[in-house]
Design a protein around this motif. Structure first.
Motif, short mmCIF file in Angstrom:
data_model
loop_
_atom_site.label_atom_id
_atom_site.label_comp_id
_atom_site.label_asym_id
_atom_site.label_seq_id
_atom_site.Cartn_x
_atom_site.Cartn_y
_atom_site.Cartn_z
N ASP A 119 0.62 -1.28 0.18
CA ASP A 119 0.05 -0.10 -0.11
C ASP A 119 0.83 1.23 -0.15
O ASP A 119 0.61 2.40 -0.54
CB ASP A 119 -0.87 -0.13 1.27
CG ASP A 119 -2.09 0.96 1.17
OD1 ASP A 119 -2.23 1.77 0.26
OD2 ASP A 119 -2.76 1.10 2.34
N GLY A 122 4.48 0.03 -2.84
CA GLY A 122 4.45 -0.56 -4.28
C GLY A 122 5.14 -1.94 -4.25
O GLY A 122 5.25 -2.30 -5.37
N THR A 132 -4.28 -6.39 -1.56
CA THR A 132 -5.07 -5.18 -1.67
C THR A 132 -4.54 -4.04 -0.85
O THR A 132 -3.87 -4.30 0.08
CB THR A 132 -6.55 -5.46 -1.81
OG1 THR A 132 -6.65 -5.92 -0.63
CG2 THR A 132 -6.93 -6.42 -3.03
N ARG A 133 -4.77 -2.87 -0.99
CA ARG A 133 -4.46 -1.73 -0.35
C ARG A 133 -5.26 -2.10 1.06
O ARG A 133 -6.28 -2.69 1.20
CB ARG A 133 -5.14 -0.32 -0.79
CG ARG A 133 -3.96 0.00 -2.08
CD ARG A 133 -4.23 1.52 -2.35
NE ARG A 133 -3.48 1.85 -3.57
CZ ARG A 133 -2.28 2.56 -3.37
NH1 ARG A 133 -1.83 2.66 -2.19
NH2 ARG A 133 -1.63 2.74 -4.29
N ASP A 138 -8.83 2.62 -2.35
CA ASP A 138 -8.23 1.55 -3.20
C ASP A 138 -7.92 1.96 -5.06
O ASP A 138 -7.19 1.64 -5.30
CB ASP A 138 -9.42 0.38 -3.62
CG ASP A 138 -9.90 -0.39 -2.53
OD1 ASP A 138 -8.94 -0.71 -1.86
OD2 ASP A 138 -11.26 -0.82 -2.34
N ASP A 139 -8.44 3.27 -4.94
CA ASP A 139 -8.15 3.63 -6.44
C ASP A 139 -7.02 4.73 -6.42
O ASP A 139 -6.68 5.31 -7.37
CB ASP A 139 -9.31 4.41 -7.08
CG ASP A 139 -9.80 5.67 -6.24
OD1 ASP A 139 -9.61 5.84 -5.10
OD2 ASP A 139 -10.73 6.35 -6.66
N MET A 140 -6.36 4.71 -5.33
CA MET A 140 -5.15 5.58 -5.19
C MET A 140 -4.26 4.78 -6.28
O MET A 140 -3.99 3.77 -6.39
CB MET A 140 -4.45 5.43 -3.80
CG MET A 140 -3.53 6.54 -3.59
SD MET A 140 -3.03 6.36 -1.87
CE MET A 140 -2.23 8.13 -1.54
N ASP A 141 -3.41 5.75 -6.98
CA ASP A 141 -2.49 5.17 -8.05
C ASP A 141 -1.07 5.57 -7.72
O ASP A 141 -0.16 5.50 -8.57
CB ASP A 141 -2.76 5.71 -9.34
CG ASP A 141 -2.90 7.47 -9.49
OD1 ASP A 141 -2.73 7.96 -8.46
OD2 ASP A 141 -2.93 8.08 -10.61
N VAL A 142 -0.82 6.09 -6.40
CA VAL A 142 0.72 6.31 -6.08
C VAL A 142 0.96 5.68 -4.75
O VAL A 142 -0.10 5.01 -4.18
CB VAL A 142 1.03 7.95 -5.80
CG1 VAL A 142 0.68 8.60 -7.08
CG2 VAL A 142 0.20 8.51 -4.62
#
Length: 175
Positions: A119, A122, A132-133, A138-142
């Protein structure tokens, strides 16, 4: 059992898995291995009749952006309760290929630690039952604990740095 004896036992039983070792400032033996050997090595440390590092205390990561090919370090802290011994195991990964095998098959407690490490840094734990986070959306891309992201938003106008000890006089001595 001393750090020297632990290191000697590892060299005797698993001579090809170590890349390096040192005794850190805290007196704890720190060893480095590769992602290809990590699972078998941790299993050995846990199951060896003399070492018995049976408890996974911590699993975390560190980002070293200025170390090409070794930008991500995955760190395992193990504890031998019977003799009150600890060991630190490190594996370095390139940020472009942050894969490492899961150790949830060795310690169930690794489940959430691996999810947290994924989380925030990466790191992808291959074979993890549900990677999973765990704390971020959940939709965080960093991955927010990598040092490539700023600690503060420079566009904020709702805070006054004077209240946080940053008033433009950093580094000055006030005698």
């Amino acid at each position: 059992m001393t750090s020297e004896l632990i290191h000697a036992r590892i060299e005797q039983k698993r001579p090809s898995v170590l890349i390096g070792s040192e005794t850190a400032y805290d007196g704890m033996l720190t060893v480095e291995t590769t992602r290809e050997h990590i699972h078998e090595f941790l299993k050995f440390l846990r199951d060896d009749e003399e070492l018995q590092f049976n408890f996974l205390t911590t699993l975390c990561a560190v980002h070293y952006p200025d170390d090409p090919g070794r930008e991500l370090a995955v760190i395992y802290h193990l504890h031998n309760w019977r003799q009150n011994l600890r060991i630190r195991v490190k594996v370095f990964l390139p940020v472009e290929d942050p894969h490492i095998p899961t150790v949830t098959t060795l310690w169930l407690t690794a489940n959430w630690m691996e999810r947290e490490t994924y989380d925030f840094f990466g790191v992808i734990f291959d074979g993890h039952p549900k990677l999973t986070r765990i704390l971020n959306v959940d939709d965080m891309d960093v991955f927010p604990l990598r040092k490539e992201y700023k600690l503060e938003d420079g566009t904020r106008t709702d805070k006054d740095d004077r209240f946080f000890g940053r008033d433009g006089h950093e580094g000055r001595s006030f005698d």
